[in-house]
Scaffold this active site. Structure first.
Site, PDB file in Angstrom:
ATOM      1  N   LYS A 109     -21.867  13.914  13.908  1.00  0.00           N
ATOM      2  CA  LYS A 109     -21.257  13.040  12.901  1.00  0.00           C
ATOM      3  C   LYS A 109     -21.144  11.639  13.489  1.00  0.00           C
ATOM      4  O   LYS A 109     -21.060  11.492  14.711  1.00  0.00           O
ATOM      5  CB  LYS A 109     -19.843  13.540  12.562  1.00  0.00           C
ATOM      6  N   ASP A 161     -22.027  10.053   4.043  1.00  0.00           N
ATOM      7  CA  ASP A 161     -20.693  10.650   3.945  1.00  0.00           C
ATOM      8  C   ASP A 161     -19.860   9.587   3.220  1.00  0.00           C
ATOM      9  O   ASP A 161     -20.438   8.756   2.504  1.00  0.00           O
ATOM     10  CB  ASP A 161     -20.125  10.982   5.338  1.00  0.00           C
TER      11      ASP A 161
HETATM   12  P1  NDP Z   1     -17.805   8.832  -1.413  1.00  0.00           P
HETATM   13  O1  NDP Z   1     -17.625   7.631  -0.561  1.00  0.00           O
HETATM   14  O2  NDP Z   1     -18.945   8.889  -2.355  1.00  0.00           O
HETATM   15  O3  NDP Z   1     -16.493   9.091  -2.261  1.00  0.00           O
HETATM   16  C1  NDP Z   1     -15.258   9.295  -1.644  1.00  0.00           C
HETATM   17  C2  NDP Z   1     -14.194   9.472  -2.696  1.00  0.00           C
HETATM   18  O4  NDP Z   1     -12.985   9.886  -2.092  1.00  0.00           O
HETATM   19  C3  NDP Z   1     -13.887   8.173  -3.431  1.00  0.00           C
HETATM   20  O5  NDP Z   1     -13.446   8.446  -4.720  1.00  0.00           O
HETATM   21  C4  NDP Z   1     -12.773   7.609  -2.573  1.00  0.00           C
HETATM   22  O6  NDP Z   1     -11.938   6.685  -3.253  1.00  0.00           O
HETATM   23  C5  NDP Z   1     -12.001   8.855  -2.205  1.00  0.00           C
HETATM   24  N1  NDP Z   1     -11.357   8.642  -0.908  1.00  0.00           N
HETATM   25  C6  NDP Z   1     -11.945   8.340   0.266  1.00  0.00           C
HETATM   26  N2  NDP Z   1     -11.050   8.168   1.241  1.00  0.00           N
HETATM   27  C7  NDP Z   1      -9.868   8.366   0.664  1.00  0.00           C
HETATM   28  C8  NDP Z   1      -8.545   8.341   1.164  1.00  0.00           C
HETATM   29  N3  NDP Z   1      -8.275   8.061   2.456  1.00  0.00           N
HETATM   30  N4  NDP Z   1      -7.548   8.618   0.290  1.00  0.00           N
HETATM   31  C9  NDP Z   1      -7.806   8.881  -1.021  1.00  0.00           C
HETATM   32  N5  NDP Z   1      -9.058   8.922  -1.543  1.00  0.00           N
HETATM   33  C10 NDP Z   1     -10.051   8.672  -0.706  1.00  0.00           C
HETATM   34  O7  NDP Z   1     -17.831  10.058  -0.400  1.00  0.00           O
HETATM   35  P2  NDP Z   1     -18.359  11.554  -0.647  1.00  0.00           P
HETATM   36  O8  NDP Z   1     -18.143  11.957  -2.047  1.00  0.00           O
HETATM   37  O9  NDP Z   1     -19.703  11.640  -0.060  1.00  0.00           O
HETATM   38  O10 NDP Z   1     -17.391  12.371   0.326  1.00  0.00           O
HETATM   39  C11 NDP Z   1     -16.178  12.974  -0.127  1.00  0.00           C
HETATM   40  C12 NDP Z   1     -15.774  14.076   0.829  1.00  0.00           C
HETATM   41  O11 NDP Z   1     -16.801  15.072   0.861  1.00  0.00           O
HETATM   42  C13 NDP Z   1     -15.576  13.663   2.282  1.00  0.00           C
HETATM   43  O12 NDP Z   1     -14.567  14.468   2.844  1.00  0.00           O
HETATM   44  C14 NDP Z   1     -16.913  13.996   2.918  1.00  0.00           C
HETATM   45  O13 NDP Z   1     -16.783  14.207   4.305  1.00  0.00           O
HETATM   46  C15 NDP Z   1     -17.222  15.295   2.202  1.00  0.00           C
HETATM   47  N6  NDP Z   1     -18.619  15.721   2.175  1.00  0.00           N
HETATM   48  C16 NDP Z   1     -19.606  14.908   1.713  1.00  0.00           C
HETATM   49  C17 NDP Z   1     -20.900  15.356   1.658  1.00  0.00           C
HETATM   50  C18 NDP Z   1     -22.007  14.545   1.088  1.00  0.00           C
HETATM   51  O14 NDP Z   1     -23.124  15.051   0.990  1.00  0.00           O
HETATM   52  N7  NDP Z   1     -21.779  13.321   0.668  1.00  0.00           N
HETATM   53  C19 NDP Z   1     -21.266  16.692   2.153  1.00  0.00           C
HETATM   54  C20 NDP Z   1     -20.149  17.501   2.545  1.00  0.00           C
HETATM   55  C21 NDP Z   1     -18.890  17.000   2.577  1.00  0.00           C
HETATM   56  P3  NDP Z   1     -12.133   5.112  -3.006  1.00  0.00           P
HETATM   57  O15 NDP Z   1     -13.388   4.740  -3.721  1.00  0.00           O
HETATM   58  O16 NDP Z   1     -10.916   4.508  -3.575  1.00  0.00           O
HETATM   59  O17 NDP Z   1     -12.231   4.927  -1.528  1.00  0.00           O
HETATM   60  O1  2IT Z   2     -20.092  16.546   5.712  1.00  0.00           O
HETATM   61  C1  2IT Z   2     -21.297  16.745   5.475  1.00  0.00           C
HETATM   62  O2  2IT Z   2     -21.799  17.866   5.569  1.00  0.00           O
HETATM   63  C2  2IT Z   2     -22.120  15.611   5.048  1.00  0.00           C
HETATM   64  N1  2IT Z   2     -21.603  14.501   4.930  1.00  0.00           N
HETATM   65  C3  2IT Z   2     -23.599  15.794   4.811  1.00  0.00           C
HETATM   66  C4  2IT Z   2     -24.345  15.734   6.103  1.00  0.00           C
HETATM   67  C5  2IT Z   2     -25.842  15.730   5.992  1.00  0.00           C
HETATM   68  O3  2IT Z   2     -26.450  15.634   7.061  1.00  0.00           O
HETATM   69  O4  2IT Z   2     -26.405  15.829   4.904  1.00  0.00           O
END
Ligand code: NDP
Ligand code: 2IT
Length: 445
Positions: free
Chosen positions: A126, A166
């Site tokens: 990461k 992420d």
């Molecule tokens: P994005 O940046 O696309 O979206 C994040 C969302 O969560 C936004 O709505 C954001 O609001 C909100 N958010 C972020 N930080 C905070 C905080 N500290 N408090 C409250 N709300 C918060 O990220 P993703 O959708 O990609 O990721 C979301 C989660 O999923 C994370 O935990 C990530 O690690 C996990 N994840 C992502 C994957 C992926 O493929 N993208 C895969 C597996 C897990 P705002 O816009 O106001 O910041």
């Molecule tokens: O938390 C996660 O698994 C991710 N943000 C996706 C990682 C990836 O390599 O696609």
């Protein structure tokens, strides 16, 4: 003291000021107690747990860049290469002001077990930066990404370490990062995933984490003679994971009534109009508040509190520790019977324990959000073969992967006498493959 307790104390003592890392390690070690106790001599002799909790490498670097006013800004950059026992390091990059070494170690550690559960050959890693993309111009984001990659490019490669998105890193950032990697290294290779479809990206990767979350939720519900259709669902966040979890839940007949961002949440009793959320979030990079300004009957509330809304199923898809014990109690009191984590470690340990004790069906993120990284591994596979699969082909592989993960974690829980405890099941099933690979490779890692 048991071997797992000993290792936990050692991690706390040797990694001060990293509470999220301690939390993630504790949950895994507590789950592994059953396996470790049964094989204590073998694992102790190999110092397996000491090796598992120490990252192979943590790279920390300076990221200087020039903002639109001509001023030089400096951010911190990191890559945690945690474990390469079963494949090249794989895991996302997070750009958010809260990013620090401890948070990336927690995420890298979780990634080891998650990636193992996908059944594909990817190790755990990461990275990221405390850079905040919010309010920055495209040119500023590009300047930052180019500087970040100028340094990171020394440590990554298609067979070495393959970052992705992420929080705060989506298609735009991956594009700038990829362009700079190519310029630095002169290699057109699958060094990043989540790429655009015309330059090596895979269909379904954008949707994969959210879709995968709902596929495994659906598998779990079916196993318990329940179904998603007609259920009321809360989805926290409104980013990549939240949007595509909502899309798939709606396709399967559920009613998603609320979404959020870090400022507040919107409740729409008629069901969230996802096209509008996409327009606000993906196109305009706006705030979820704007939804309520445009939809009569929808209500916006500032601050936390999304979990106070009555629902059948909760899908936390924003960030770590966004759902605490009080939230868990309110969910239960309101009749919520299933929780599946789209984010990484969104439930606090107390909330997780409460769900398990109260018999709420609970899928931990390292199993339920694995469809994102799993589809990233499918993107790597297509890049190596120099071809592209159709949407249907990738989607079918993703569905099969999520079903397989459900079976793996459910079987592991049964094997160790904790049927229905998918937290223990996921940690054990993820661990076994990595542990065997580490033992087979001797003292190298
Ligand atoms: P994005 O940046 O696309 O979206 C994040 C969302 O969560 C936004 O709505 C954001 O609001 C909100 N958010 C972020 N930080 C905070 C905080 N500290 N408090 C409250 N709300 C918060 O990220 P993703 O959708 O990609 O990721 C979301 C989660 O999923 C994370 O935990 C990530 O690690 C996990 N994840 C992502 C994957 C992926 O493929 N993208 C895969 C597996 C897990 P705002 O816009 O106001 O910041
Ligand atoms: O938390 C996660 O698994 C991710 N943000 C996706 C990682 C990836 O390599 O696609």
């Amino acid at each position: 003291m048991s071997y797992t307790e000993e290792i936990y104390e050692r991690v706390v003592a040797q990694n001060p000021g990293e509470p999220e890392f301690h939390q993630a390690v504790k949950e895994v070690l507590d789950s592994l107690k059953l396996v470790i106790d049964a094989n204590e001599e073998k694992y102790r002799e190999a110092s397996l747990l000491e090796r598992l909790v120490e990252p192979e490498r943590v790279i920390s670097f300076k990221v200087p860049w020039v903002d639109d006013s001509g001023k030089i800004q400096v951010n911190k950059g990191y890559r945690v290469q945690f474990n390469s026992a079963i494949g090249p390091y794989k895991g996302g990059l997070r750009f958010h002001p809260s990013v620090n070494q401890g948070i990336l170690k927690f995420l890298g550690f979780e990634q080891i077990f998650k990636n193992s559960l996908t059944g594909l050959p990817i190790g755990g890693g990461k990275g990221g930066s405390n850079f905040d993309p919010k309010g920055k111009s495209d040119r500023e984001v590009m300047a930052f990404c180019q500087s970040f990659m100028t340094e990171l490019s020394k440590y990554i490669g298609a067979d070495q370490d393959v970052p992705a998105g992420d929080i705060g890193v989506g298609g735009r950032e991956i594009g700038y990062l990829y362009g700079q990697y190519k310029r630095m290294r002169g290699l057109y290779e699958g060094v990043l995933t989540g790429k655009g479809l015309t330059w090596g990206g895979s269909l379904v990767r954008t949707q994969a984490t959210g879709y995968g979350l709902v596929y495994i939720l659906d598998a779990m519900l079916k196993e318990h003679d329940l179904e998603l259709a007609g259920k009321t669902v809360l989805v926290s966040g409104s980013g990549n994971v939240a949007i595509y979890a909502t899309e798939k839940a709606q396709q399967l007949g559920a009613k998603v009534v609320a979404m959020s961002d870090s400022n507040g949440y919107v409740y729409d009793p008629e069901g969230i109009k996802l096209d509008l959320v996409k327009e606000i979030k993906e196109v305009r990079r706006g705030r979820i508040k704007e939804y309520a300004d445009m939809v009569p009957g929808a209500v916006y509330t500032e601050g936390k509190g999304i979990w106070n809304i009555k629902c059948d199923i909760a899908l936390p898809c924003a960030t770590q520790n966004e759902l605490n014990l009080d939230d868990a109690k309110i969910l239960k009191a309101n009749g919520c019977f299933a929780v599946a984590e789209g984010a990484n470690m969104p439930s606090t340990r107390e909330a997780t324990d409460f769900f398990l004790e109260e018999g709420i069906l609970f899928l931990p993120g390292k199993a339920s959000n694995a469809g994102g990284v799993g589809t990233s591994a499918l993107e790597m596979c297509q890049n190596s073969m120099r071809l592209s699969w159709t949407f249907e082909e990738v989607d079918e592989k993703l569905q099969r992967m999520m079903n397989d993960i459900y079976i793996k974690i459910s079987d592991a829980a049964k094997r160790y006498g904790v049927e229905g405890n998918y937290v223990t099941g996921a940690n054990i099933a993820g661990f076994e493959k990595v542990a065997n690979a580490m033992l087979a490779q001797g003292t190298a890692l």
